[in-house]
Design a protein around this motif. Structure first.
Motif, PDB file in Angstrom:
ATOM      1  N   LEU A  56       0.873  -1.176   0.000  1.00 13.41           N
ATOM      2  CA  LEU A  56       0.000   0.000   0.000  1.00 13.41           C
ATOM      3  C   LEU A  56       0.907   1.222   0.000  1.00 13.41           C
ATOM      4  N   LYS A  57       0.978   1.901  -1.142  1.00 12.73           N
ATOM      5  CA  LYS A  57       1.847   3.074  -1.299  1.00 12.73           C
ATOM      6  C   LYS A  57       0.967   4.320  -1.253  1.00 12.73           C
ATOM      7  N   ILE A  58       1.265   5.219  -0.326  1.00 13.31           N
ATOM      8  CA  ILE A  58       0.455   6.425  -0.155  1.00 13.31           C
ATOM      9  C   ILE A  58       1.359   7.650  -0.218  1.00 13.31           C
ATOM     10  N   HIS A  59       1.009   8.576  -1.097  1.00 17.48           N
ATOM     11  CA  HIS A  59       1.720   9.858  -1.189  1.00 17.48           C
ATOM     12  C   HIS A  59       0.672  10.936  -1.454  1.00 17.48           C
ATOM     13  N   VAL A  60       0.182  11.542  -0.382  1.00 15.89           N
ATOM     14  CA  VAL A  60      -0.938  12.481  -0.504  1.00 15.89           C
ATOM     15  C   VAL A  60      -0.668  13.787   0.242  1.00 15.89           C
ATOM     16  N   GLN A  61       0.552  14.275   0.135  1.00 11.82           N
ATOM     17  CA  GLN A  61       0.905  15.612   0.603  1.00 11.82           C
ATOM     18  C   GLN A  61       0.525  15.870   2.061  1.00 11.82           C
ATOM     19  N   GLY A  62       0.901  14.949   2.946  1.00 10.73           N
ATOM     20  CA  GLY A  62       0.690  15.155   4.368  1.00 10.73           C
ATOM     21  C   GLY A  62      -0.608  14.595   4.911  1.00 10.73           C
ATOM     22  N   TYR A  63      -1.454  14.031   4.044  1.00 12.75           N
ATOM     23  CA  TYR A  63      -2.733  13.450   4.492  1.00 12.75           C
ATOM     24  C   TYR A  63      -2.665  11.926   4.578  1.00 12.75           C
ATOM     25  N   GLU A  64      -1.461  11.400   4.721  1.00 17.12           N
ATOM     26  CA  GLU A  64      -1.300   9.940   4.734  1.00 17.12           C
ATOM     27  C   GLU A  64      -2.074   9.276   5.875  1.00 17.12           C
ATOM     28  N   LEU A  65      -2.031   9.849   7.072  1.00 19.41           N
ATOM     29  CA  LEU A  65      -2.754   9.259   8.193  1.00 19.41           C
ATOM     30  C   LEU A  65      -4.258   9.278   7.956  1.00 19.41           C
ATOM     31  N   GLU A  66      -4.754  10.352   7.377  1.00 21.21           N
ATOM     32  CA  GLU A  66      -6.186  10.413   7.085  1.00 21.21           C
ATOM     33  C   GLU A  66      -6.579   9.357   6.062  1.00 21.21           C
ATOM     34  N   ALA A  67      -5.692   9.115   5.096  1.00 18.24           N
ATOM     35  CA  ALA A  67      -6.023   8.149   4.043  1.00 18.24           C
ATOM     36  C   ALA A  67      -6.122   6.730   4.569  1.00 18.24           C
ATOM     37  N   CYS A  68      -5.416   6.408   5.644  1.00 19.29           N
ATOM     38  CA  CYS A  68      -5.416   5.027   6.117  1.00 19.29           C
ATOM     39  C   CYS A  68      -5.997   4.874   7.520  1.00 19.29           C
ATOM     40  N   THR A  69      -6.810   5.851   7.936  1.00 20.51           N
ATOM     41  CA  THR A  69      -7.464   5.794   9.240  1.00 20.51           C
ATOM     42  C   THR A  69      -8.967   5.891   9.072  1.00 20.51           C
ATOM     43  N   GLU A  70      -9.693   4.891   9.550  1.00 19.75           N
ATOM     44  CA  GLU A  70     -11.159   4.932   9.482  1.00 19.75           C
ATOM     45  C   GLU A  70     -11.703   5.889  10.532  1.00 19.75           C
ATOM     46  N   LYS A  71     -12.909   6.417  10.289  1.00 19.22           N
ATOM     47  CA  LYS A  71     -13.542   7.334  11.228  1.00 19.22           C
ATOM     48  C   LYS A  71     -13.750   6.660  12.595  1.00 19.22           C
ATOM     49  N   SER A  72     -14.053   5.362  12.586  1.00 17.51           N
ATOM     50  CA  SER A  72     -14.299   4.639  13.836  1.00 17.51           C
ATOM     51  C   SER A  72     -13.006   4.331  14.588  1.00 17.51           C
TER      52      SER A  72
END
Length: 290
Positions: free
Chosen positions: A274-290
């Protein structure tokens, strides 16, 4: 060489008289021919060799240690194995930092060293004579914030080549429309449409019908959810896109969301990478609301 808004050229050179004359001729050219030269330089499709990420080729240099270059590529004279690493990358037909880099270097722009080394290791294992891994399932990869998709496209091309090809399947998530469309064309023309899919989606903590993405002019790879007017290249008017936002869990498990990414019996399929590069929003991309 500095170009003013009034199309006047301020000229300075420390080269020879001949060099100065040539530069001066270009610098004093009227605006319309200059526009034409810029347009001609913005070629929309470039053929690159994915192996240039790992090996030094006749057209490209490489800073990685030589052991990252697959032995089958260094020693093989078989054209089929070498041409399997070729890609047709579709770029943005305008001034864009990533597109310009690919046009200039003629190699995929994948600067994440850990990812490149991982692909080198996977290729080495797949082509090991003692490896039972060659007969197992495909490598599954998701790239979030894929931009033009260089990294995953190159990985798929490298793994499909060599004496023991390994199949890579996956999804590229890119929320900006023109960039996602270019990546989709690259997948098709590179013969990877049965392995990779491109989705015009943002990934985050919770699903949303639409989320706005700001794109600085000329810097598509720096698209972000925040209009960061403090960065120098944000001083120009930025483009704005909006795309649906989904969560990783929903995409893995909800068949109705994306039929191509479905749960298997007994739980969601395994993601190897799982490669994530989203300009500082990496934690948001892989964290569910719950």
């Amino acid at each position: 060489l500095r170009h003013s808004q009034q199309w006047r050229i301020d000229f300075a050179s420390e080269g020879s008289d001949a060099d100065s004359g040539l530069l001066r001729a270009v610098a004093t050219m009227p605006a319309q021919p200059l526009d034409m030269l810029v347009w001609m330089g913005n070629v929309p499709v470039v053929q690159v060799d994915a192996i240039s990420l790992l090996c030094r080729t006749s057209r490209t240099d490489n800073s990685l240690p030589v052991h990252f270059c697959p032995s089958w590529w260094r020693s093989s004279g078989k054209v089929a194995q070498r041409t399997g690493t070729l890609l047709s990358l579709h770029l943005l037909p305008k001034w864009d930092s990533v597109s310009n880099a690919v046009r200039t270097t003629r190699k995929p722009l994948c600067t994440v060293s850990a990812f490149v080394q991982l692909i080198a290791g996977l290729s080495r294992i797949a082509n090991s004579r003692r490896s039972a891994w060659r007969q197992q399932r495909p490598v599954r990869i998701w790239e979030v914030g894929a931009n033009l998709g260089d990294c995953t496209l190159a990985a798929a091309a490298i793994l499909r080549s060599g004496p023991s090809p390994r199949r890579l399947v996956g999804a590229l998530f890119e929320p900006t429309g023109d960039t996602a469309a270019a990546a989709r064309r690259s997948v098709m023309t590179s013969g990877l449409d049965q392995q990779l899919q491109v989705f015009e989606l943002a990934l985050g903590r919770e699903p949303r019908p639409r989320r706005k993405i700001h794109v600085p002019r000329g810097y598509s790879a720096e698209a972000t959810f925040v209009d960061d007017a403090t960065a120098p290249h944000w001083q120009e008017v930025a483009a704005a896109w909006s795309a649906p936002m989904e969560t990783i869990d929903r995409l893995l498990c909800d068949n109705s969301t994306l039929g191509a990414i479905a749960c298997s019996q007994g739980g969601p399929p395994v993601l190897d990478v799982l490669k994530i590069h989203v300009q500082g929003y990496e934690l948001e991309a892989c964290t569910e609301k719950s």
